[in-house]
Every structure is written in structure tokens, then in C-alpha cells.
Design a protein around this motif. Structure first.
Motif, mmCIF file in Angstrom:
data_model
loop_
_atom_site.group_PDB
_atom_site.id
_atom_site.type_symbol
_atom_site.label_atom_id
_atom_site.label_comp_id
_atom_site.label_asym_id
_atom_site.label_seq_id
_atom_site.Cartn_x
_atom_site.Cartn_y
_atom_site.Cartn_z
ATOM 1 N N ASP A 57 0.945 -1.274 0.091
ATOM 2 C CA ASP A 57 -0.111 0.471 -0.151
ATOM 3 C C ASP A 57 1.067 1.301 -0.053
ATOM 4 N N PRO A 58 0.628 1.993 -0.699
ATOM 5 C CA PRO A 58 1.558 3.894 -0.550
ATOM 6 C C PRO A 58 1.480 4.215 0.156
ATOM 7 N N PHE A 59 0.987 4.380 1.308
ATOM 8 C CA PHE A 59 0.971 4.845 2.548
ATOM 9 C C PHE A 59 2.120 3.861 2.907
ATOM 10 N N ASN A 60 2.613 2.931 2.829
ATOM 11 C CA ASN A 60 3.448 1.628 4.136
ATOM 12 C C ASN A 60 4.649 1.692 2.817
ATOM 13 N N LYS A 61 5.005 2.734 2.154
ATOM 14 C CA LYS A 61 6.454 3.251 1.893
ATOM 15 C C LYS A 61 7.936 3.626 1.902
ATOM 16 N N PHE A 62 7.156 4.164 3.441
ATOM 17 C CA PHE A 62 8.192 4.791 3.439
ATOM 18 C C PHE A 62 9.125 5.231 4.514
ATOM 19 N N GLN B 72 -3.139 -2.788 7.200
ATOM 20 C CA GLN B 72 -4.273 -2.899 6.340
ATOM 21 C C GLN B 72 -5.042 -1.331 7.293
ATOM 22 N N LYS B 73 -5.889 -1.381 6.092
ATOM 23 C CA LYS B 73 -6.942 0.081 7.143
ATOM 24 C C LYS B 73 -7.661 -0.883 8.095
ATOM 25 N N GLY B 74 -7.971 0.152 9.070
ATOM 26 C CA GLY B 74 -9.413 0.581 10.247
ATOM 27 C C GLY B 74 -10.812 0.933 9.489
ATOM 28 N N ASN B 75 -11.154 0.749 10.396
ATOM 29 C CA ASN B 75 -13.215 0.854 9.404
ATOM 30 C C ASN B 75 -13.779 2.546 10.003
ATOM 31 N N GLY C 28 -9.195 0.797 14.442
ATOM 32 C CA GLY C 28 -8.788 2.114 14.758
ATOM 33 C C GLY C 28 -9.445 2.770 13.217
ATOM 34 N N ASP C 29 -8.929 4.400 12.852
ATOM 35 C CA ASP C 29 -9.575 4.662 11.999
ATOM 36 C C ASP C 29 -8.305 5.010 10.531
ATOM 37 N N SER C 30 -8.500 4.908 9.257
ATOM 38 C CA SER C 30 -7.271 4.783 8.267
ATOM 39 C C SER C 30 -8.130 6.010 7.310
ATOM 40 N N MET C 31 -8.685 7.473 8.466
ATOM 41 C CA MET C 31 -8.856 8.437 7.094
ATOM 42 C C MET C 31 -7.491 8.793 6.526
ATOM 43 N N SER C 32 -6.295 8.961 7.096
ATOM 44 C CA SER C 32 -5.031 9.221 6.872
ATOM 45 C C SER C 32 -4.777 8.391 6.426
ATOM 46 N N ASP C 33 -3.172 8.126 6.979
ATOM 47 C CA ASP C 33 -1.930 7.234 6.768
ATOM 48 C C ASP C 33 -2.281 6.032 7.475
ATOM 49 N N HIS D 3 -18.034 7.907 11.267
ATOM 50 C CA HIS D 3 -17.581 9.590 11.772
ATOM 51 C C HIS D 3 -18.274 10.386 11.491
ATOM 52 N N LYS D 4 -19.128 11.186 12.245
ATOM 53 C CA LYS D 4 -19.899 11.892 12.899
ATOM 54 C C LYS D 4 -19.717 13.116 12.332
ATOM 55 N N ALA D 5 -19.128 14.012 12.693
ATOM 56 C CA ALA D 5 -18.447 15.190 12.653
ATOM 57 C C ALA D 5 -17.002 15.045 12.469
ATOM 58 N N TYR D 6 -16.382 14.231 12.828
ATOM 59 C CA TYR D 6 -14.701 14.916 11.741
ATOM 60 C C TYR D 6 -14.406 14.335 10.540
ATOM 61 N N ARG D 7 -14.304 16.104 10.193
ATOM 62 C CA ARG D 7 -13.853 15.831 8.185
ATOM 63 C C ARG D 7 -15.272 15.524 7.268
ATOM 64 N N ARG D 8 -16.453 16.334 8.252
ATOM 65 C CA ARG D 8 -17.387 16.215 7.629
ATOM 66 C C ARG D 8 -17.946 17.946 6.851
#
Ligand SMILES: [Zn+2]
Length: 299
Positions: free
Chosen positions: A111-116, A254-257, A242-247, A262-267
Motif C-alpha cells: 500500500d502506498p502509505f506503507n512505503k516510507f 491494513q486499514k481500520g474502519n 482504528g481510523d484510517s482516514m489518513s495514513d 464519523h459523525k463530525a470529523y471531516r464532515r
């Protein structure tokens, strides 16, 4: 930034795979590729050499979370502390050194987010524990396990919100900052450990509290609602990995869900999801951080 549920997810993963493995080697390029070379972290070359000498040959005992820190306890009275900061996350699997970087062919690890990968431990089973950190803000230090009470990264932390923080202690902690805006107070690691931008927004939405409310103005019912929401939301996010909206990714890449709940964050500009509420989620900078809240039911 990984907060309590993400750090817990990582720590649970480490405890699944690392037990009894020995560290065979460790590699990093933080000291080559980082501007801020703090003397007391592995971003300093001398510190990294000492770090390497101390951990190679030691065995993993267990991992633990304190606030947003991952603590990895080793044999020989040694503990590695990792604060993942903005984009850091630990990954476990088979890696190879190829074209001047560490890469993995495993499905999720690629996954591109895991390459650093800026830090990687070679393990006695032939696999690796890698640390991907795109923005390179993470902090990695080592200390003697029995001296943890002197470690400044840990001594300043407030109590853990789960599993058993009492309502009384929750109230007392919040009221240590009586003049603070509640969003900022909730994110203050010396008040309650582990809560950041995502979960403070979600907690205040669920508790019907406006993020700019001053702590001392909160009544008992509001504090109790916040206390309950804090526990429920953190526990439910852990269940979702956990939360994988970002990295953030778990140790298998693998991503969390939680980002799907979200009810508020980034909505921002979306309809409020509270039953019967006709509000719109609004975004505003509070205490230097973007805050998301309903313009009607959060008072
Ligand atoms: Zn609303």
C-alpha cells in the motif's frame, strides 16, 4: 495522527507476532534524511549507534500503550518508545532491500502509505518490523525499563480514559483547565491521555457539547455525557481496528474502519446525523486545530 484506538490496534498486533523473537539487526536513515536531529532520539547518528548496540541480540517481551506512545519492552531491562506523530505506523512482514529502499511484496504492505520505511528491525524468524513515516516527525527513544518513571515523555501524561477512568477523576482532570476551550482541553495529553483531533470532535458531537465551551461552564450532565461518549467511542473504534482516514494502517498494512463511522470529523457542510437534528457540520479552527461540529445540537 494515530490516537488511542490506533495505537492500541498497533500494540495488540505487536503482541500477536513479536513475542519471544530476537532482534538481529536494525537499520535507519532518519539521521540522514531528517532536518531536526534531536540529540536524544534516533534522528541523531550517535544516539542511533548506541540504540543499535543496546537492542541487537535482545528478545521482545511485550508491547504496551501509554497515551499515544507505543512501548516495546525487551529483555535486558530495555524499552523502546515510539511516538508515531503525524504519519508513522509499524508494519510486520517480509521485506527486502532493493533499489536503495526497503520494500515488501506482501499485498497490504505494498500500500502506498506503507512505503516510507525509515526504521526497520530484522527479526530472528527472517521477518521484519518496519516503521513507515512519510513526514518523518516520529520520535523513537530507548530507556531502561525500570526507569520509566523518569521518562519525560511518560511522566507528563494524564490518566488513561479506558478501561476504568471514573467520572469523578474525568471531571477533576477537565477542571484542571477551567478557562480552556473544551476541544483543546480534551486533546491536552496532561489532562487525559490518548485523545486527539478525531476523537475529540466525535466525543463532543455525541455529548451535544460545542467545542468552544469553556470547561468551567460545563454542567454535571454535560460532563457525564462526555465521559460516557469518550469511553464508548474509543472502545468502538478499537473494535473497528482504528481510523484510517489518513495514513494509519495496522501492523499488517491494513486499514481500520472507524473513518466510515464519523459523525463530525471531516464532515464539513454535510447534514448532521443526529436523529431529528437539522444542523449542518461546520468546520472552524479552534486552538490551532480544525474542529468539526454541528451548528445546532452542540451547545
Ligand atoms: Zn446536529
Amino acid at each position: 495522527m494515530p490516537e488511542l484506538p490506533e495505537v492500541t490496534t498497533t500494540v495488540n498486533g505487536l503482541n500477536e507476532v513479536l513475542s519471544k523473537l530476537t532482534i538481529k539487526d536494525v537499520w535507519s536513515d532518519y539521521f540522514l534524511r531528517t532536518k531536526n536531529k534531536r540529540k536524544d532520539t534516533i534522528k541523531n547518528k550517535k544516539y542511533f549507534e548506541k540504540f543499535k548496540n543496546e537492542i541487537v541480540g535482545e528478545k521482545f517481551k511485550n508491547a504496551e500503550r501509554r497515551g499515544k506512545n507505543v512501548l516495546i519492552h525487551l529483555s535486558g531491562n530495555k524499552t523502546i518508545l515510539i511516538h508515531m506523530k503525524m504519519t508513522g505506523h509499524l508494519l510486520y512482514g517480509k521485506y527486502v532491500w532493493e533499489n536503495n529502499s526497503w520494500t515488501s511484496k506482501e499485498e497490504f504492505l505494498s500500500d502506498p502509505f506503507n512505503k516510507f520505511v525509515h526504521l526497520i528491525f530484522t527479526l530472528s524468524n527472517g521477518k521484519h518490523l518496519a516503521f513507515s513515516d512519510m513526514r518523518k516527525f516520529a520520535k523513537v527513544i530507548i530507556f531502561e525499563t525500570d526507569k520509566r518513571h523518569d521518562v519525560i515523555d511518560l511522566t507528563g501524561l494524564g490518566p488513561e480514559p479506558i478501561p476504568d477512568l471514573s467520572l469523578d477523576l474525568f471531571k477533576n482532570q477537565i477542571l484542571k483547565k477551567p478557562a480552556g476551550k473544551i476541544k483543546t482541553v480534551l486533546m491536552d495529553q496532561s489532562i487525559i491521555a490518548g485523545i486527539g483531533n478525531i476523537y475529540s470532535d466525535e466525543i463532543l458531537w455525541a455529548a451535544n457539547v460545542h467545542p468552544e465551551r469553556i470547561s468551567s461552564s460545563l454542567n454535571n450532565k454535560e460532563l457525564k455525557n462526555m465521559w460516557k461518549a469518550t469511553k464508548e467511542i474509543l472502545v468502538s473504534s478499537i473494535k473497528m481496528g482504528g481510523d484510517s482516514m489518513s495514513d494509519y494502517r495496522n501492523i499488517y498494512g491494513q486499514k481500520g474502519n472507524f473513518q466510515n463511522s464519523h459523525k463530525a470529523y471531516r464532515r464539513a457542510k454535510e447534514n448532521c446525523l443526529k436523529k431529528g437534528c437539522e444542523g449542518i457540520i461546520t468546520r472552524k479552527i479552534i486552538g490551532g486545530r480544525s474542529s468539526h461540529f454541528c451548528n445546532i445540537h452542540q451547545k
